[in-house]
Scaffold this motif. Sequence first.
Motif, PDB file in Angstrom:
ATOM      1  N   PRO A  30       0.835  -1.210   0.000  1.00  0.00           N
ATOM      2  CA  PRO A  30       0.000   0.000   0.000  1.00  0.00           C
ATOM      3  C   PRO A  30       0.866   1.255   0.000  1.00  0.00           C
ATOM      4  CG  PRO A  30       0.085  -0.933   2.191  1.00  0.00           C
ATOM      5  CD  PRO A  30       0.735  -1.937   1.277  1.00  0.00           C
ATOM      6  N   ALA A  31       0.372   2.300  -0.653  1.00  0.00           N
ATOM      7  CA  ALA A  31       1.156   3.528  -0.810  1.00  0.00           C
ATOM      8  C   ALA A  31       0.550   4.682  -0.028  1.00  0.00           C
ATOM      9  CB  ALA A  31       1.242   3.905  -2.286  1.00  0.00           C
ATOM     10  N   ALA A  32       1.410   5.428   0.644  1.00  0.00           N
ATOM     11  CA  ALA A  32       1.046   6.734   1.193  1.00  0.00           C
ATOM     12  C   ALA A  32       1.486   7.782   0.187  1.00  0.00           C
ATOM     13  CB  ALA A  32       1.730   6.952   2.535  1.00  0.00           C
ATOM     14  N   VAL A  33       0.625   8.751  -0.092  1.00  0.00           N
ATOM     15  CA  VAL A  33       0.868   9.742  -1.147  1.00  0.00           C
ATOM     16  C   VAL A  33       0.718  11.147  -0.569  1.00  0.00           C
ATOM     17  CG1 VAL A  33       0.200  10.524  -3.457  1.00  0.00           C
ATOM     18  CG2 VAL A  33      -0.063   8.108  -2.836  1.00  0.00           C
ATOM     19  N   SER A  34       1.615  12.038  -0.984  1.00  0.00           N
ATOM     20  CA  SER A  34       1.544  13.432  -0.550  1.00  0.00           C
ATOM     21  C   SER A  34       2.227  14.311  -1.585  1.00  0.00           C
ATOM     22  CB  SER A  34       2.240  13.608   0.802  1.00  0.00           C
ATOM     23  OG  SER A  34       2.326  14.979   1.163  1.00  0.00           O
ATOM     24  N   ARG A  35       1.837  15.584  -1.618  1.00  0.00           N
ATOM     25  CA  ARG A  35       2.642  16.547  -2.362  1.00  0.00           C
ATOM     26  C   ARG A  35       3.979  16.707  -1.634  1.00  0.00           C
ATOM     27  NH1 ARG A  35       1.618  21.357  -2.250  1.00  0.00           N
ATOM     28  NH2 ARG A  35      -0.061  21.408  -0.698  1.00  0.00           N
ATOM     29  N   ALA A  36       5.044  16.825  -2.389  1.00  0.00           N
ATOM     30  CA  ALA A  36       6.376  16.887  -1.792  1.00  0.00           C
ATOM     31  C   ALA A  36       6.512  18.078  -0.855  1.00  0.00           C
ATOM     32  CB  ALA A  36       7.434  16.950  -2.890  1.00  0.00           C
ATOM     33  N   GLY A  37       5.976  19.230  -1.250  1.00  0.00           N
ATOM     34  CA  GLY A  37       6.085  20.413  -0.416  1.00  0.00           C
ATOM     35  C   GLY A  37       5.402  20.249   0.921  1.00  0.00           C
ATOM     36  N   ARG A  38       4.228  19.640   0.915  1.00  0.00           N
ATOM     37  CA  ARG A  38       3.507  19.447   2.173  1.00  0.00           C
ATOM     38  C   ARG A  38       4.221  18.415   3.049  1.00  0.00           C
ATOM     39  NH1 ARG A  38      -2.873  17.875   3.330  1.00  0.00           N
ATOM     40  NH2 ARG A  38      -2.731  18.260   5.579  1.00  0.00           N
ATOM     41  N   LEU A  39       4.742  17.338   2.432  1.00  0.00           N
ATOM     42  CA  LEU A  39       5.443  16.314   3.200  1.00  0.00           C
ATOM     43  C   LEU A  39       6.648  16.912   3.918  1.00  0.00           C
ATOM     44  CD1 LEU A  39       5.963  13.298   3.920  1.00  0.00           C
ATOM     45  CD2 LEU A  39       7.340  13.175   1.828  1.00  0.00           C
ATOM     46  N   CYS A  40       7.459  17.674   3.186  1.00  0.00           N
ATOM     47  CA  CYS A  40       8.695  18.204   3.760  1.00  0.00           C
ATOM     48  C   CYS A  40       8.448  19.402   4.659  1.00  0.00           C
ATOM     49  CB  CYS A  40       9.666  18.575   2.640  1.00  0.00           C
ATOM     50  SG  CYS A  40      10.202  17.157   1.647  1.00  0.00           S
ATOM     51  N   GLY A  41       7.319  20.106   4.464  1.00  0.00           N
ATOM     52  CA  GLY A  41       7.050  21.302   5.248  1.00  0.00           C
ATOM     53  C   GLY A  41       6.196  21.072   6.471  1.00  0.00           C
ATOM     54  N   SER A  42       5.630  19.872   6.615  1.00  0.00           N
ATOM     55  CA  SER A  42       4.751  19.575   7.754  1.00  0.00           C
ATOM     56  C   SER A  42       5.532  18.902   8.873  1.00  0.00           C
ATOM     57  CB  SER A  42       3.611  18.644   7.309  1.00  0.00           C
ATOM     58  OG  SER A  42       2.823  19.237   6.305  1.00  0.00           O
ATOM     59  N   PRO A  43       4.997  18.934  10.095  1.00  0.00           N
ATOM     60  CA  PRO A  43       5.612  18.159  11.179  1.00  0.00           C
ATOM     61  C   PRO A  43       5.648  16.675  10.810  1.00  0.00           C
ATOM     62  CG  PRO A  43       3.983  19.690  12.039  1.00  0.00           C
ATOM     63  CD  PRO A  43       3.841  19.716  10.555  1.00  0.00           C
ATOM     64  N   LEU A  44       6.558  15.956  11.438  1.00  0.00           N
ATOM     65  CA  LEU A  44       6.746  14.550  11.103  1.00  0.00           C
ATOM     66  C   LEU A  44       5.476  13.738  11.319  1.00  0.00           C
ATOM     67  CD1 LEU A  44       8.982  12.625  10.116  1.00  0.00           C
ATOM     68  CD2 LEU A  44       9.433  12.085  12.522  1.00  0.00           C
ATOM     69  N   GLY A  45       4.630  14.167  12.254  1.00  0.00           N
ATOM     70  CA  GLY A  45       3.392  13.443  12.517  1.00  0.00           C
ATOM     71  C   GLY A  45       2.503  13.311  11.287  1.00  0.00           C
ATOM     72  N   TYR A  46       2.576  14.272  10.383  1.00  0.00           N
ATOM     73  CA  TYR A  46       1.793  14.200   9.142  1.00  0.00           C
ATOM     74  C   TYR A  46       2.165  12.957   8.347  1.00  0.00           C
ATOM     75  CZ  TYR A  46       0.608  15.317   4.264  1.00  0.00           C
ATOM     76  OH  TYR A  46       0.154  15.265   2.965  1.00  0.00           O
ATOM     77  N   ALA A  47       3.475  12.716   8.175  1.00  0.00           N
ATOM     78  CA  ALA A  47       3.927  11.541   7.432  1.00  0.00           C
ATOM     79  C   ALA A  47       3.604  10.257   8.186  1.00  0.00           C
ATOM     80  CB  ALA A  47       5.430  11.634   7.157  1.00  0.00           C
ATOM     81  N   VAL A  48       3.741  10.279   9.522  1.00  0.00           N
ATOM     82  CA  VAL A  48       3.419   9.092  10.324  1.00  0.00           C
ATOM     83  C   VAL A  48       1.966   8.683  10.112  1.00  0.00           C
ATOM     84  CG1 VAL A  48       3.099   8.241  12.682  1.00  0.00           C
ATOM     85  CG2 VAL A  48       5.206   9.439  12.066  1.00  0.00           C
ATOM     86  N   GLU A  49       1.058   9.661  10.118  1.00  0.00           N
ATOM     87  CA  GLU A  49      -0.362   9.339   9.941  1.00  0.00           C
ATOM     88  C   GLU A  49      -0.635   8.778   8.547  1.00  0.00           C
ATOM     89  OE1 GLU A  49      -3.141  11.791  12.810  1.00  0.00           O
ATOM     90  OE2 GLU A  49      -2.158  13.128  11.359  1.00  0.00           O
ATOM     91  N   LEU A  50       0.025   9.295   7.528  1.00  0.00           N
ATOM     92  CA  LEU A  50      -0.166   8.763   6.175  1.00  0.00           C
ATOM     93  C   LEU A  50       0.319   7.316   6.082  1.00  0.00           C
ATOM     94  CD1 LEU A  50       0.900  11.746   3.867  1.00  0.00           C
ATOM     95  CD2 LEU A  50      -1.416  10.950   4.382  1.00  0.00           C
ATOM     96  N   VAL A  51       1.479   7.042   6.686  1.00  0.00           N
ATOM     97  CA  VAL A  51       2.017   5.674   6.661  1.00  0.00           C
ATOM     98  C   VAL A  51       1.094   4.731   7.418  1.00  0.00           C
ATOM     99  CG1 VAL A  51       3.931   4.215   7.444  1.00  0.00           C
ATOM    100  CG2 VAL A  51       4.410   6.422   6.354  1.00  0.00           C
ATOM    101  N   ARG A  52       0.615   5.173   8.574  1.00  0.00           N
ATOM    102  CA  ARG A  52      -0.286   4.326   9.371  1.00  0.00           C
ATOM    103  C   ARG A  52      -1.566   4.012   8.594  1.00  0.00           C
ATOM    104  NH1 ARG A  52      -1.839   5.930  15.482  1.00  0.00           N
ATOM    105  NH2 ARG A  52       0.176   4.924  15.842  1.00  0.00           N
ATOM    106  N   GLN A  53      -2.147   5.022   7.944  1.00  0.00           N
ATOM    107  CA  GLN A  53      -3.372   4.796   7.172  1.00  0.00           C
ATOM    108  C   GLN A  53      -3.139   3.806   6.031  1.00  0.00           C
ATOM    109  OE1 GLN A  53      -4.534   8.741   5.943  1.00  0.00           O
ATOM    110  NE2 GLN A  53      -4.824   9.439   8.057  1.00  0.00           N
TER     111      GLN A  53
END
Length: 469
Positions: free
Chosen positions: A320-343
């Motif tokens: 399964p893939a977590a998807v994000s715009r690169a700018g939002r991924l790199c500019g958001s707190p790490l918790g944003y990426a953690v939640e995408l991976v968990r989902q």
Amino acid sequence: MAPQLSFSVRRKEPVLVAPAAPTPHEFNMLSDIDDQEGLRFQLPVIQFYRNNPHSHTTTDHPAKLIKEALAKALVFYYPFAGRLRELDRNRKLMVECTGEGVVFIEADADVRLDQFGEELQPPFPCLDELLYDVEGSGGVLNCPLLLIQVTRLACGGFVFALRLNHTMADGTGLVLFMNAVAEIAQRGGGGAVSNSPSIPPVWRRELINARNPPSPTCVHHEYDIVPDTRGTIVPLDDMVHRSFFFSPGVVCALRRKHLPAHLRDCSTFELLTACLWRSRTASLGADPEEEVRVMCAVNARNKFDPPLPRGYYGNGFALPAAVSRAGRLCGSPLGYAVELVRQAKLSVTEEYMRSVADLMVARGRPHIAVVRSFVVSDVTRLGFLDVDFGWGKAVFGGPAKGGVGAIPGVLSFYIRFRDGIVVPVCLPGPAMKRFEEEIERLIKEEPPTTEQDSTTPPLHAIGSLIPTN
């Protein structure tokens, strides 16, 4: 830093090891998960073992015992001794159980185990010598499905290296097979065929085949068709291979510093994947408006009702893939990426697996998306270190390097090392330097609302950054 090490290896001529007793000549279809394009590659694995004179006489070459045990194990795992064929219809793969055997190499090296250094982790010096590429063995179709080399070291220890056609098995299935060989080796190797493995192998690939007619029901961003509109596929020249070690202290510090309270119960896999995905994206300089994705290998054996049989050794995982715009991924707190991976991980169910199988048939067994993509696979719990041929557990066990696959440079593994996790990463040279800086920044960075904790591990706790040979 890995030692600058060179040594010579004396190899006997490669041989084909066939099953030790007659096996059926039959045609066995792979599952519709097995034969997808993204698994049509060779996966290298390596195991290092210390000398243990109390287990076997010092005159025994480990290759002799393991070769005999391998022949016996192939009686039960006889499809490995066959050859893959591709049907013209929809590129379907099947194994013709010919009993021809697997490639086996016996070798000796003039190097001691301790010369590899205390930080025994990928990339390994002279890997091509420890896992020799026999001519005609490296394809997917119509060639051996396994290549095994056992190299005795000058200290009496040895290296067991293996290359697997990934369509035949995943990491879980491979460890089942390796343990079967190891069990037989511990019984003494020679003589008549020993009792069957403690976990009998199960083929049953039809258990996760597509439905008729195939009807994908889930969203599968891992198989999106992503055009490389801006030349963002990672270049294959100037690739650097380094390993990053994450100790328990570093993992705790990352969790405490970067995650809000409601995410601090996330798994180590989710946390490390978020860190690596964000740092890798930043290091490659992705356009802020473009989508990036990380794919997580999720073992789905227990997602089925009933679960897949314990001895099932085919590919039983999803990506399964977590998807994000690169700018939002790199500019958001790490918790944003953690939640995408968990989902993404939580999306894998029995229906999801059936939907993947349907998609494979409906779309001609496509490759995963590779443009601006990263793939991670956690093998820490698969038991590579526990495979014991009679000399004790492995000092190191698991994938021999990162970046393997039909598209080199995309895949990283999480490998158990001492009390932590080592992650081999492949990137172009300039991107690797930036990646190191991103990881270091995450570890050193302090949370904005708390004072520095004096117990925070020092930077060097991330371990060695090891250049490729």
